[in-house]
Each structure stands twice: as structure tokens, then as C-alpha cells.
Write an enzyme that holds these catalytic residues in place. Sequence first.
Site, PDB file in Angstrom:
ATOM      1  N   GLU A 134       0.628  -5.972  12.315  1.00 48.21           N
ATOM      2  CA  GLU A 134       1.668  -5.743  11.304  1.00 48.21           C
ATOM      3  C   GLU A 134       1.983  -4.260  11.149  1.00 48.21           C
ATOM      4  O   GLU A 134       3.137  -3.881  10.987  1.00 48.21           O
ATOM      5  CB  GLU A 134       1.263  -6.348   9.953  1.00 48.21           C
ATOM      6  CG  GLU A 134       1.276  -7.871   9.915  1.00 48.21           C
ATOM      7  CD  GLU A 134       2.641  -8.465  10.242  1.00 48.21           C
ATOM      8  OE1 GLU A 134       3.647  -7.744  10.148  1.00 48.21           O
ATOM      9  OE2 GLU A 134       2.693  -9.652  10.605  1.00 48.21           O
ATOM     10  N   TYR A 138       5.762  -5.305   2.195  1.00 46.01           N
ATOM     11  CA  TYR A 138       5.940  -6.248   3.290  1.00 46.01           C
ATOM     12  C   TYR A 138       4.603  -6.584   3.948  1.00 46.01           C
ATOM     13  O   TYR A 138       4.249  -7.746   4.126  1.00 46.01           O
ATOM     14  CB  TYR A 138       6.914  -5.702   4.361  1.00 46.01           C
ATOM     15  CG  TYR A 138       6.716  -6.431   5.649  1.00 46.01           C
ATOM     16  CD1 TYR A 138       7.226  -7.710   5.812  1.00 46.01           C
ATOM     17  CD2 TYR A 138       5.914  -5.903   6.666  1.00 46.01           C
ATOM     18  CE1 TYR A 138       6.970  -8.439   6.956  1.00 46.01           C
ATOM     19  CE2 TYR A 138       5.650  -6.622   7.809  1.00 46.01           C
ATOM     20  CZ  TYR A 138       6.184  -7.880   7.952  1.00 46.01           C
ATOM     21  OH  TYR A 138       5.909  -8.611   9.069  1.00 46.01           O
ATOM     22  N   ASP A 148      11.079  -8.867   5.578  1.00 46.99           N
ATOM     23  CA  ASP A 148      11.312  -7.737   6.474  1.00 46.99           C
ATOM     24  C   ASP A 148      12.790  -7.744   6.860  1.00 46.99           C
ATOM     25  O   ASP A 148      13.588  -8.504   6.299  1.00 46.99           O
ATOM     26  CB  ASP A 148      10.422  -7.843   7.708  1.00 46.99           C
ATOM     27  CG  ASP A 148      10.917  -8.913   8.648  1.00 46.99           C
ATOM     28  OD1 ASP A 148      11.431  -9.933   8.146  1.00 46.99           O
ATOM     29  OD2 ASP A 148      10.836  -8.747   9.863  1.00 46.99           O
TER      30      ASP A 148
END
Length: 351
Positions: free
Chosen positions: A44, A125, A143
Site C-alpha cells: 500500500e 487511505y 483512492d
Amino acid sequence: MPDNAPRAIASALLHWYDHNARDLPWRARPGANAPDPYRVWLSEVMLQQTQVASVIPYFDKFTRTWPTVEALAASEDADLMAAWAGLGYYARARNLLACAREVARRGAFPDTEQGLRELPGVGGYTAAAIAAIAFGRRAVVVDANVERVVSRLFAVEDVLPGAKAKIYALTDSVTPELRSGDFAQAMMDLGSGICTARSPKCLLCPLREHCAGFAGGTPERYPRKAAKPPKPQRFGTMFWLERDGAVLLVRRPDKGLLGGMRALPTGAWADSPPGLADPPAKAEWKLLTETVSHGFTHFNLDVALAAATLSSHAGAAVEGEWWPVADLESAGLPTVFAKAARQFRRMLCAV
DNA sequence: AAAGCGTGGCA
DNA sequence: TTGCCAAGCTT
């Protein structure tokens, strides 16, 4: 009139995902246990503002070199920064190491969105994504892909970034209680492969019958965005100082552009070509005829290239590392410097 | 809270 | 070729 029923949307998307999920190195195999939080977190962070194809080779290299968060926490700063070189947004690498050390100190990743949010380099996020994907918690993951899909699904006329709160609320309204991690990844797969920024493939879309943007005939008009100001042009000079087959490299200050990275010495950026200002040592500098151009996020850069050679006994007081020219690949230079180094070597060889 | 922060792919 | 865009965070 499209059917915006949240449960129908989530159900259609998850069904599509079950048959069309991409096989990515950080995803658990179908039917396997939940993925390793370390791998989810690492992926991520690498994926922040960065496309999957760019991330995959870095993810493979990192997990091979540092298989666990404890291993990463024990790495040298310079090794990690060099391994990140080329991926961009280097503050991510500095925060990655700080985060790994924090997690190693605690013994494990926090398993809630709120707890994750406190880690360095983990924003809204990323915290939501890790909580949902690695820990099975319901979280609203938004996102740029989700912004695009949702703004089309609901034909959101508000302009980004002002529309973020509305888009978050709409995403919340369609996020299921169960499998919200799969739902988030499904939204991203949909956004990257079908609901693309240009020329969306609506005829392949599992949400077509629910989509107000498709019903209106011009889904590509969403999300609406404010116009960006033009990028300024800036100028600079990079210095190639060679001695006994080695070139002088410096470490850039931790804050600011390319912070903490190994680099060729440069003068300050300026609004017009600064010539031979701020050389790293007194020498007979020669300006090369070629320049190097590079685009950053917020300005374009044109750099002049200056080269000089020191004799073996000179340069004792010069600050920096002498790096063997033949081994420059391993220095981990950001792309703008790697580009300049190639140009230097081409031009100096030709002489 | 607006601005700073990389890079590569694509039309 | 140039501009736009991408799994955002920090200050």
C-alpha cells in the site's frame, strides 16, 4: 433511471471480483488465509500515487531482501533508500523505515484503522486499506480509482478536491459490512482496468446498469477536477567530479526534493541557467554541450552538466563519497541523477 | 490548508 | 511532443 441500491452494487462488484481479480504478489491466493499485514502495508505504501506495474519489481525485491517487518526495521537507512531509488516520492522510504521500527518496537501492526493511522506514512487511505484487507475490518477505502468509479456511478457534479467529502459518504453507502477489503480491491481493479480515466470500457462493466454516468452518456466527464496551474521551468547544474575511476556522490538533505538520497552534487535550482555556481570543489570545470531535462510533480528542470577530473593526490577535503564509476548502478540514484550520469558517461567517453 | 513531493505510461 | 494521470502523505 439507474438503480443505485447499495447492496445490489456491492453484490455485483464482488461477484465480478470473484471471477476477475488480478493475481498480484501482495494478494492472498484465493481460499488462503488473510494476507500478511507486512506485505499489505508495504504494497500500500509503494502504491501511493504509483501504478501497479511500477510497484511489482520493487515489491519483489523488498520482500526478498526483507521478508519481515523486523528485518526491514533492522536495515541500514542508506540500503533502504538505495533500494527505493527510482520509485519516487522518497519521503515514503524515510517514513517506511520509521514505521517499520515503530511496529517492530510494538511487536505487531495495530489492527484498527485508528491505530494504523498514527503510524508514519500511513494516512487515511492507507489505514483504511490495511484495516480492511489485512484485518478484515469494515473500512471505507477511497483512492483515486474509487473516486473515479464512485463519481461516475453517482454522476457527481462537484469538482475535486472539494468533492472528497461527498465521494467518501457515497463510498460509505455502497461499502458492504462483510468483505470490505475485497470490495475495495475490486473497486481498484475496476478503476484500473475498466472504469479508466480515458475511454472507459462500460460494455464490460459489472456496474453498468447501476451507473448514472453511463446512463447520462458521458461517464468520462467524471470526476470533475479543477484546472491545474502550469508548471514553472527551472534550471540547475550537476557536477561530475572524477578521480581514479570514481565519481563524487553526496547525500541530499533529509527534507525537500529527493531528500535523503544519494546524488550528484548540484548547485541550487534557479529561474535561469546558473552556470558554474556552487561547484563541490575547486577544479577546471568544463560545461558539456548537452543538457538533461526532467519533469517533477510541480516544476520542469533543465540541468547543465559540468565535468572535471582530479589527480590522485587531490581532493582530500572534498565532502562526499567516491563511488566507482563502473559500479554506479548500485549507488541507488534517483532517476534524474541516473539520467544525468548516463549522459555524462556517454559524453565523456566520446571525448 | 495549500503546497511540496517522482516517475513512467499513454494519447 | 506535451500534458495528463496514477492504490496520497506531510506540514
